[in-house]
Motif scaffolding. Structure first.
Motif, mmCIF file in Angstrom:
data_model
loop_
_atom_site.group_PDB
_atom_site.id
_atom_site.type_symbol
_atom_site.label_atom_id
_atom_site.label_comp_id
_atom_site.label_asym_id
_atom_site.label_seq_id
_atom_site.Cartn_x
_atom_site.Cartn_y
_atom_site.Cartn_z
ATOM 1 N N VAL A 59 3.396 0.324 -0.463
ATOM 2 C CA VAL A 59 3.535 0.884 -1.822
ATOM 3 C C VAL A 59 2.050 0.908 -2.409
ATOM 4 N N VAL A 60 1.553 2.050 -2.899
ATOM 5 C CA VAL A 60 0.300 2.203 -3.499
ATOM 6 C C VAL A 60 0.105 3.241 -4.739
ATOM 7 N N ARG A 61 -0.516 3.057 -5.480
ATOM 8 C CA ARG A 61 -0.754 3.930 -6.620
ATOM 9 C C ARG A 61 -2.051 4.520 -6.736
ATOM 10 N N ARG A 62 -2.119 6.025 -6.910
ATOM 11 C CA ARG A 62 -3.296 6.476 -7.198
ATOM 12 C C ARG A 62 -3.678 6.545 -8.582
ATOM 13 N N GLU A 63 -4.472 6.043 -9.249
ATOM 14 C CA GLU A 63 -4.781 5.864 -10.801
ATOM 15 C C GLU A 63 -5.258 7.287 -10.912
ATOM 16 N N ASP A 64 -5.207 7.570 -12.358
ATOM 17 C CA ASP A 64 -5.877 8.908 -12.868
ATOM 18 C C ASP A 64 -7.404 9.059 -12.289
ATOM 19 N N VAL A 68 -7.424 3.388 -6.170
ATOM 20 C CA VAL A 68 -5.852 2.961 -5.347
ATOM 21 C C VAL A 68 -5.601 1.560 -5.528
ATOM 22 N N VAL A 69 -4.441 1.337 -6.137
ATOM 23 C CA VAL A 69 -3.786 -0.169 -6.307
ATOM 24 C C VAL A 69 -2.515 -0.228 -5.576
ATOM 25 N N GLY A 70 -2.666 -1.350 -4.991
ATOM 26 C CA GLY A 70 -1.490 -1.844 -4.028
ATOM 27 C C GLY A 70 -0.509 -2.382 -5.151
ATOM 28 N N LEU A 71 0.971 -1.684 -4.720
ATOM 29 C CA LEU A 71 1.893 -2.407 -5.612
ATOM 30 C C LEU A 71 2.962 -3.265 -4.737
ATOM 31 N N GLY A 72 3.887 -4.033 -5.457
ATOM 32 C CA GLY A 72 4.754 -4.825 -4.776
ATOM 33 C C GLY A 72 6.092 -3.803 -4.644
ATOM 34 N N LEU A 73 6.928 -4.139 -3.480
ATOM 35 C CA LEU A 73 7.935 -3.462 -3.153
ATOM 36 C C LEU A 73 9.042 -3.235 -4.261
ATOM 37 N N GLU A 74 8.902 -4.314 -4.790
ATOM 38 C CA GLU A 74 9.830 -4.657 -6.133
ATOM 39 C C GLU A 74 9.655 -3.668 -7.248
ATOM 40 N N PHE A 86 12.788 -5.011 3.385
ATOM 41 C CA PHE A 86 11.679 -4.336 3.881
ATOM 42 C C PHE A 86 10.328 -5.154 3.486
ATOM 43 N N ALA A 87 10.685 -6.247 2.552
ATOM 44 C CA ALA A 87 9.700 -6.951 1.921
ATOM 45 C C ALA A 87 8.914 -7.656 3.180
ATOM 46 N N GLY A 88 7.452 -7.543 3.304
ATOM 47 C CA GLY A 88 6.684 -8.089 4.236
ATOM 48 C C GLY A 88 6.702 -7.433 5.450
ATOM 49 N N PRO A 108 -3.555 12.141 -8.129
ATOM 50 C CA PRO A 108 -3.844 10.827 -9.155
ATOM 51 C C PRO A 108 -2.601 10.904 -10.259
ATOM 52 N N GLY A 109 -2.330 9.762 -10.492
ATOM 53 C CA GLY A 109 -1.270 9.309 -11.261
ATOM 54 C C GLY A 109 0.096 9.219 -10.679
ATOM 55 N N THR A 110 0.113 9.289 -9.273
ATOM 56 C CA THR A 110 1.544 9.078 -8.692
ATOM 57 C C THR A 110 1.330 7.869 -7.745
ATOM 58 N N THR A 111 2.508 7.625 -7.414
ATOM 59 C CA THR A 111 2.723 6.523 -6.603
ATOM 60 C C THR A 111 3.002 6.928 -5.151
ATOM 61 N N ALA A 112 2.555 6.354 -4.072
ATOM 62 C CA ALA A 112 2.981 6.714 -2.666
ATOM 63 C C ALA A 112 3.251 5.406 -1.962
#
Length: 158
Positions: A59-64, A68-74, A86-88, A108-112
């Motif tokens: 999971v990554v988020r593309r900031e405005d 790009v920032v990595g996110l935790g699955l949680e 799917f953790a790990g 931008p501003g969305t999560t992928a």
């Protein structure tokens, strides 16, 4: 890839000659509603039934500003799904450049969600083809929206 990555990938995939086709998806979710409550139970079901095998789920988020920032699955799990399974899920197929490229496909501003999976259902067919010297030389997908538009265009006008 490093030797550790090669070993992890080999452990994940086993004998590549026996594997089914491997695909990837980049799924754009609105960041303010980025949960897996409706779709991810279906992904869990596909895995449980042995239709696919998840190799990577990131999971990554593309900031405005485009970063790009990595996110935790949680951060996608609102408690209504079993995403913890799917953790790990990291085979080593994806690196930072792959994730940056995937994130560049979303607004931008969305999560992928970047999903790499093996089509386990096709493994026997693919294995038989490889043993006979055949190889896949092209593949593709027809988006449902394109199919619907095409069907609409062929409907007779009253």
């Amino acid at each position: 890839m490093t030797q550790g990555t090669d070993d992890r990938l080999a452990d994940e995939l086993g004998d590549l000659q026996e594997s089914g086709p491997i695909d990837f998806l980049v799924i754009e979710l609105p960041t303010d509603r980025a949960t897996g409550d409706k779709a991810f139970p279906h992904l869990v079901d596909l895995v449980d039934r042995g239709i696919i095998r998840v190799l990577d789920l990131v999971v990554v988020r593309r900031e405005d500003d485009g970063s790009v920032v990595g996110l935790g699955l949680e951060e996608l799990d609102d408690g209504s799904t079993e995403l913890a399974v799917f953790a790990g899920a990291r085979s080593g197929l994806l690196d930072g450049d792959d994730l940056d490229e995937a994130a560049s496909a979303v607004e931008p501003g969305t999560t992928a969600v970047v999903l790499v999976y093996e089509n386990v259902w096709a493994a026997p067919f693919a294995t038989a083809l490889r043993r006979n010297g055949a190889q896949l030389v092209a593949s593709g997908r027809i988006p449902v929206q394109a199919l619907l538009a095409s069907l609409d265009a062929t409907e007779p006008v009253d």
